[in-house]
Scaffold this active site. Structure first.
Site, PDB file in Angstrom:
ATOM      1  N   ARG A   1      18.355  56.440 133.717  1.00 21.22           N
ATOM      2  CA  ARG A   1      17.382  56.773 134.759  1.00 21.22           C
ATOM      3  C   ARG A   1      17.930  57.939 135.578  1.00 21.22           C
ATOM      4  O   ARG A   1      19.028  57.861 136.117  1.00 21.22           O
ATOM      5  CB  ARG A   1      17.126  55.568 135.663  1.00 21.22           C
ATOM      6  CG  ARG A   1      16.208  55.924 136.809  1.00 21.22           C
ATOM      7  CD  ARG A   1      15.904  54.777 137.765  1.00 21.22           C
ATOM      8  NE  ARG A   1      15.169  55.362 138.878  1.00 21.22           N
ATOM      9  CZ  ARG A   1      15.408  55.156 140.155  1.00 21.22           C
ATOM     10  NH1 ARG A   1      16.353  54.324 140.542  1.00 21.22           N
ATOM     11  NH2 ARG A   1      14.700  55.786 141.084  1.00 21.22           N
TER      12      ARG A   1
ATOM     13  N   GLU B   1      26.513  60.366 148.428  1.00 23.65           N
ATOM     14  CA  GLU B   1      25.845  59.169 148.948  1.00 23.65           C
ATOM     15  C   GLU B   1      25.118  59.498 150.264  1.00 23.65           C
ATOM     16  O   GLU B   1      25.332  58.876 151.291  1.00 23.65           O
ATOM     17  CB  GLU B   1      26.873  58.042 149.068  1.00 23.65           C
ATOM     18  CG  GLU B   1      26.378  56.707 149.605  1.00 23.65           C
ATOM     19  CD  GLU B   1      25.128  56.128 148.952  1.00 23.65           C
ATOM     20  OE1 GLU B   1      24.868  56.404 147.767  1.00 23.65           O
ATOM     21  OE2 GLU B   1      24.395  55.418 149.656  1.00 23.65           O
TER      22      GLU B   1
ATOM     23  N   HIS C   1      12.972  61.719 144.073  1.00 20.70           N
ATOM     24  CA  HIS C   1      14.043  60.933 144.691  1.00 20.70           C
ATOM     25  C   HIS C   1      14.560  61.721 145.904  1.00 20.70           C
ATOM     26  O   HIS C   1      15.700  62.175 145.939  1.00 20.70           O
ATOM     27  CB  HIS C   1      15.154  60.638 143.677  1.00 20.70           C
ATOM     28  CG  HIS C   1      16.072  59.508 144.053  1.00 20.70           C
ATOM     29  ND1 HIS C   1      16.327  58.444 143.209  1.00 20.70           N
ATOM     30  CD2 HIS C   1      16.801  59.270 145.169  1.00 20.70           C
ATOM     31  CE1 HIS C   1      17.187  57.604 143.801  1.00 20.70           C
ATOM     32  NE2 HIS C   1      17.490  58.094 144.988  1.00 20.70           N
TER      33      HIS C   1
ATOM     34  N   TYR D   1      19.904  45.526 146.449  1.00 23.99           N
ATOM     35  CA  TYR D   1      21.363  45.566 146.612  1.00 23.99           C
ATOM     36  C   TYR D   1      21.950  44.311 147.231  1.00 23.99           C
ATOM     37  O   TYR D   1      23.086  43.964 146.964  1.00 23.99           O
ATOM     38  CB  TYR D   1      21.747  46.788 147.475  1.00 23.99           C
ATOM     39  CG  TYR D   1      21.615  48.082 146.716  1.00 23.99           C
ATOM     40  CD1 TYR D   1      20.379  48.723 146.572  1.00 23.99           C
ATOM     41  CD2 TYR D   1      22.709  48.652 146.089  1.00 23.99           C
ATOM     42  CE1 TYR D   1      20.254  49.885 145.841  1.00 23.99           C
ATOM     43  CE2 TYR D   1      22.593  49.833 145.360  1.00 23.99           C
ATOM     44  CZ  TYR D   1      21.366  50.440 145.239  1.00 23.99           C
ATOM     45  OH  TYR D   1      21.243  51.587 144.506  1.00 23.99           O
TER      46      TYR D   1
ATOM     47  N   GLU E   1      11.725  54.590 146.352  1.00 19.69           N
ATOM     48  CA  GLU E   1      11.923  53.964 147.660  1.00 19.69           C
ATOM     49  C   GLU E   1      11.155  54.599 148.818  1.00 19.69           C
ATOM     50  O   GLU E   1      11.740  55.202 149.727  1.00 19.69           O
ATOM     51  CB  GLU E   1      13.419  53.911 147.995  1.00 19.69           C
ATOM     52  CG  GLU E   1      14.236  53.187 146.941  1.00 19.69           C
ATOM     53  CD  GLU E   1      15.686  52.964 147.345  1.00 19.69           C
ATOM     54  OE1 GLU E   1      16.153  53.639 148.273  1.00 19.69           O
ATOM     55  OE2 GLU E   1      16.347  52.117 146.746  1.00 19.69           O
TER      56      GLU E   1
ATOM     57  N   ASN F   1      14.419  48.154 143.185  1.00 14.12           N
ATOM     58  CA  ASN F   1      15.767  48.539 143.597  1.00 14.12           C
ATOM     59  C   ASN F   1      16.251  47.489 144.570  1.00 14.12           C
ATOM     60  O   ASN F   1      15.571  47.222 145.570  1.00 14.12           O
ATOM     61  CB  ASN F   1      15.770  49.883 144.338  1.00 14.12           C
ATOM     62  CG  ASN F   1      15.583  51.068 143.412  1.00 14.12           C
ATOM     63  OD1 ASN F   1      15.418  50.903 142.205  1.00 14.12           O
ATOM     64  ND2 ASN F   1      15.618  52.259 143.980  1.00 14.12           N
TER      65      ASN F   1
ATOM     66  N   GLU G   1      17.496  49.940 140.160  1.00 14.58           N
ATOM     67  CA  GLU G   1      18.786  50.191 140.822  1.00 14.58           C
ATOM     68  C   GLU G   1      19.353  48.890 141.312  1.00 14.58           C
ATOM     69  O   GLU G   1      18.630  48.046 141.843  1.00 14.58           O
ATOM     70  CB  GLU G   1      18.641  51.075 142.073  1.00 14.58           C
ATOM     71  CG  GLU G   1      18.655  52.536 141.840  1.00 14.58           C
ATOM     72  CD  GLU G   1      18.518  53.332 143.136  1.00 14.58           C
ATOM     73  OE1 GLU G   1      19.064  52.922 144.182  1.00 14.58           O
ATOM     74  OE2 GLU G   1      17.833  54.367 143.085  1.00 14.58           O
TER      75      GLU G   1
HETATM   76  C1  GBH Z   1      19.450  53.447 147.144  1.00 13.35           C
HETATM   77  O1  GBH Z   1      18.824  52.997 148.309  1.00 13.35           O
HETATM   78  C2  GBH Z   1      19.075  54.872 146.827  1.00 13.35           C
HETATM   79  O2  GBH Z   1      17.947  54.934 145.977  1.00 13.35           O
HETATM   80  C3  GBH Z   1      20.201  55.661 146.201  1.00 13.35           C
HETATM   81  O3  GBH Z   1      19.886  57.011 146.181  1.00 13.35           O
HETATM   82  C4  GBH Z   1      21.492  55.370 146.942  1.00 13.35           C
HETATM   83  O4  GBH Z   1      22.551  56.145 146.484  1.00 13.35           O
HETATM   84  C5  GBH Z   1      21.791  53.914 146.785  1.00 13.35           C
HETATM   85  O5  GBH Z   1      20.766  53.165 147.339  1.00 13.35           O
HETATM   86  C6  GBH Z   1      23.068  53.444 147.480  1.00 13.35           C
HETATM   87  O6  GBH Z   1      22.932  53.509 148.877  1.00 13.35           O
HETATM   88  O7  GBH Z   1      20.792  50.480 157.972  1.00 13.35           O
HETATM   89  O8  GBH Z   1      18.508  51.099 158.453  1.00 13.35           O
HETATM   90  O9  GBH Z   1      19.969  52.699 157.476  1.00 13.35           O
HETATM   91  C7  GBH Z   1      19.184  51.695 148.683  1.00 13.35           C
HETATM   92  C8  GBH Z   1      18.279  51.126 149.741  1.00 13.35           C
HETATM   93  C9  GBH Z   1      17.788  50.987 152.031  1.00 13.35           C
HETATM   94  C10 GBH Z   1      20.001  50.676 151.332  1.00 13.35           C
HETATM   95  C11 GBH Z   1      18.264  51.286 153.412  1.00 13.35           C
HETATM   96  C12 GBH Z   1      20.495  50.969 152.711  1.00 13.35           C
HETATM   97  C13 GBH Z   1      20.064  50.970 155.005  1.00 13.35           C
HETATM   98  C14 GBH Z   1      19.099  50.686 156.067  1.00 13.35           C
HETATM   99  N1  GBH Z   1      18.783  51.383 151.060  1.00 13.35           N
HETATM  100  N2  GBH Z   1      19.516  50.609 153.694  1.00 13.35           N
HETATM  101  S1  GBH Z   1      19.630  51.291 157.604  1.00 13.35           S
END
Ligand code: GBH
Length: 536
Positions: free
Chosen positions: A82, A437, A128, A316, A175, A314, A380
């Site tokens: 991807r 990042e 993206h 985490y 996202e 996606n 993801e």
């Molecule tokens: C992904 O987002 C992205 O698609 C990718 O590009 C990135 O490298 C990867 O995560 C790793 O971070 O505390 O309010 O700032 C993940 C989804 C949503 C995770 C927002 C972090 C933080 C919210 N993200 N979240 S805040």
């Protein structure tokens, strides 16, 4: 799917697995071959916007080192990769009346060919986060609904026309929550607009994120309409959107915290998924935002509803949810990882928002499948080991916490598919490489492959080997792919990362003599063989 005929501990044979990346996070080469600026170019260079003050100009240098990246994918034995297209490489100024850049198209076209030659399925994200800067300057990007919907659909058209003969898996957007909230609400991502005047001289966090989100949904939906009306029949691909969303668990059994967990899901996921799969914004969004939530006209809704062939997921982590607080971006819900008894939910990652909690992955799959009734691709999923950036390379390669994370998640994945009957069609680890990042710069590493930024050398971590082995054991391989046609001499080269010329010659070598079947994807057999050799 053929789950009923696959053995109990196996995923379907056509299950796609691999790793994910995004253009701005890996490519570098901002001026190569006529690329236009994206909103991340200047943003990442502005003081205070990234943790380490570093920008995306080099990243993992993948625009130049794409053959090494392919070699890595071959080593891991992935079925799919991807990656995202940089809009401003394809249409440097972004708009529907702006010139198309043939050199940018050629780069992606060659890359797609190279993937297919190796038997790797391209899974392509159109957007993206790297909006062409010119569109921000013209009409504030996602805030300019009428313009952006047309410009985005035109960009999508160019991509379908030029790559759709070979790309059969499309993601319109990565996202939307992040695009809207982080870009136009919190202001931590480009274009960095926010009501917080310490952060930004412009922006209104109470209205703009919801307007941006509305445009993203409509842009997505119009691209899908176009694909279905003009391309799908001929090209035969699938198209959908991918949403971020972490599992939300009530902090305790109190009714208000149970309700809070649903509110968290409504804003993190339902904001986009409900209109797209069910045809309306969540009632709670309306309740929370009143007339700040834009409305769809009936004509718009007709385009939006049903506009995704699958659910792109996606995810985490899992958040424990408590009612309260005034953070609309989290649905006025407080998140914590600390349980009522004081223990932590799981192992802490390098970033504050991420802990390892595998059961949440299974719960989220079940929730999404029940609510939206679509096949799911996990597009993801990944973990950043705490302080990996300050470790010596040797130590970083033994990324135990990340291996633990992926071991838990793959268990949960299998249970969701085999025991719960969730229709999951693919899984992509984030990320193939350590990379840029975003606001964290290069400090936070999500790769299953370590990148030494001084040399740009790539080193597989234990987690990459783990996933490679796990999927090899759990996705049945077609018989034709398991035997090499001839032994390979240069395995040492391959282990160390890579002499792609030699590989290609070898794999294509016996072209005339090869039977039809094996000519189809010479690299597929080759991939299996190398991986077996490495014990991956
Ligand atoms: C992904 O987002 C992205 O698609 C990718 O590009 C990135 O490298 C990867 O995560 C790793 O971070 O505390 O309010 O700032 C993940 C989804 C949503 C995770 C927002 C972090 C933080 C919210 N993200 N979240 S805040």
């Amino acid at each position: 799917m053929t789950t009923s005929t696959t053995p109990s501990n196996k995923l379907p044979a056509d299950f796609l697995w691999g790793f994910a990346t995004a253009s701005f996070q890996i490519e570098g080469s901002p001026n190569a071959d006529g690329r236009g600026k994206s909103i991340w170019d200047d943003f990442s260079k502005a003081p205070g916007k990234t943790l380490d003050g570093r920008d995306g100009d080099v990243a993992t240098d993948s625009y130049n080192r794409w053959q090494e990246d392919l070699d890595l994918l071959v080593q891991y034995g992935v079925k799919s990769y991807r990656f995202s297209l940089a809009w401003s490489r394809i249409i440097p100024l972004g708009g529907r009346n702006d010139p198309v850049n043939e050199a940018g198209i050629k780069w992606y076209s060659d890359f797609i060919d190279a993937l297919l030659e190796r038997g790797i399925t391209p899974f392509v994200t159109l957007y993206h986060w790297d909006l062409p800067q010119a569109l921000h300057e013209r009409y504030l990007g996602w805030l300019g609904k009428d313009e952006i919907v047309q410009d985005y659909a035109h960009y999508a058209r160019v991509c379908f026309e030029r790559f759709g003969d070979r790309v059969k898996h499309w993601l319109t957007m990565n996202e939307p929550w992040c695009i809207s909230i982080l870009g136009y609400g919190r202001g931590v991502f480009a274009p960095g607009r926010s009501s917080d005047r310490m952060r930004s001289t412009e922006g209104d966090s109470s209205t703009e994120p919801w307007i941006a989100g509305h445009s993203v949904i409509l842009s997505h939906a119009h691209a899908v309409k176009l694909y279905r009306e003009e391309f799908k029949q001929k090209q035969g691909g699938q198209i959908g959107i991918t949403l971020n969303g972490d599992w939300a668990m009530p902090y305790d059994d109190s009714p208000q915290n149970i309700e809070a967990a649903q509110h968290a899901l409504d804003v993190a996921i339902g904001w986009f998924a409900d209109p797209i799969y069910l045809g309306h914004y969540p009632a709670y969004m309306k309740e929370m935002l009143g007339n700040r939530l834009p409305e769809f006209t009936p004509e718009e809704l007709a385009v939006v509803k049903g506009s995704s062939d699958f659910y792109g997921m996606n995810t985490y982590t899992t958040n424990l949810c408590k009612a309260g607080g005034d953070d609309e971006f989290q649905g006025c819900v407080e998140y914590t990882f600390t349980r009522p008894d004081g223990t932590q939910l799981g192992t802490q990652a390098h970033c504050s928002w991420l802990q390892d909690y595998a059961p949440g992955f299974r719960d989220l799959l079940n929730y999404l499948y029940k609510r939206y009734r679509k096949p799911i691709y996990v597009t993801e999923n990944g973990f950043a080991v705490k302080d990996e950036n300050t470790m010596a390379i040797e130590e970083a390669l033994h990324d135990e916490d990340r291996v633990h994370y992926y071991a838990g998640v793959t268990d949960s994945l299998l249970a969701a598919v085999k025991e719960d009957g969730v229709d999951v069609r693919g899984y992509f680890g984030w990320s193939l490489l350590d990379n840029f990042e975003w606001a964290d710069g290069y400090v936070t590493r999500f790769g299953v492959t370590y990148v030494d930024y001084d040399t740009q050398k790539r080193y597989p971590k234990d987690s990459g080997k783990f996933l490679s082995k796990w999927f090899k054991e759990h996705v049945p391989q077609p018989a034709a792919e398991t035997k090499p046609s001839s032994p390979l001499q240069e395995n040492g080269v391959i282990v160390n990362g890579v002499n792609s010329k030699t590989q290609r010659t070898k794999a294509n070598g016996p072209k005339t003599a090869a039977p039809k079947q094996s000519r189809k994807a010479p690299f597929a057999r080759f991939t299996a063989y190398i991986s077996a050799f490495l014990g991956l």
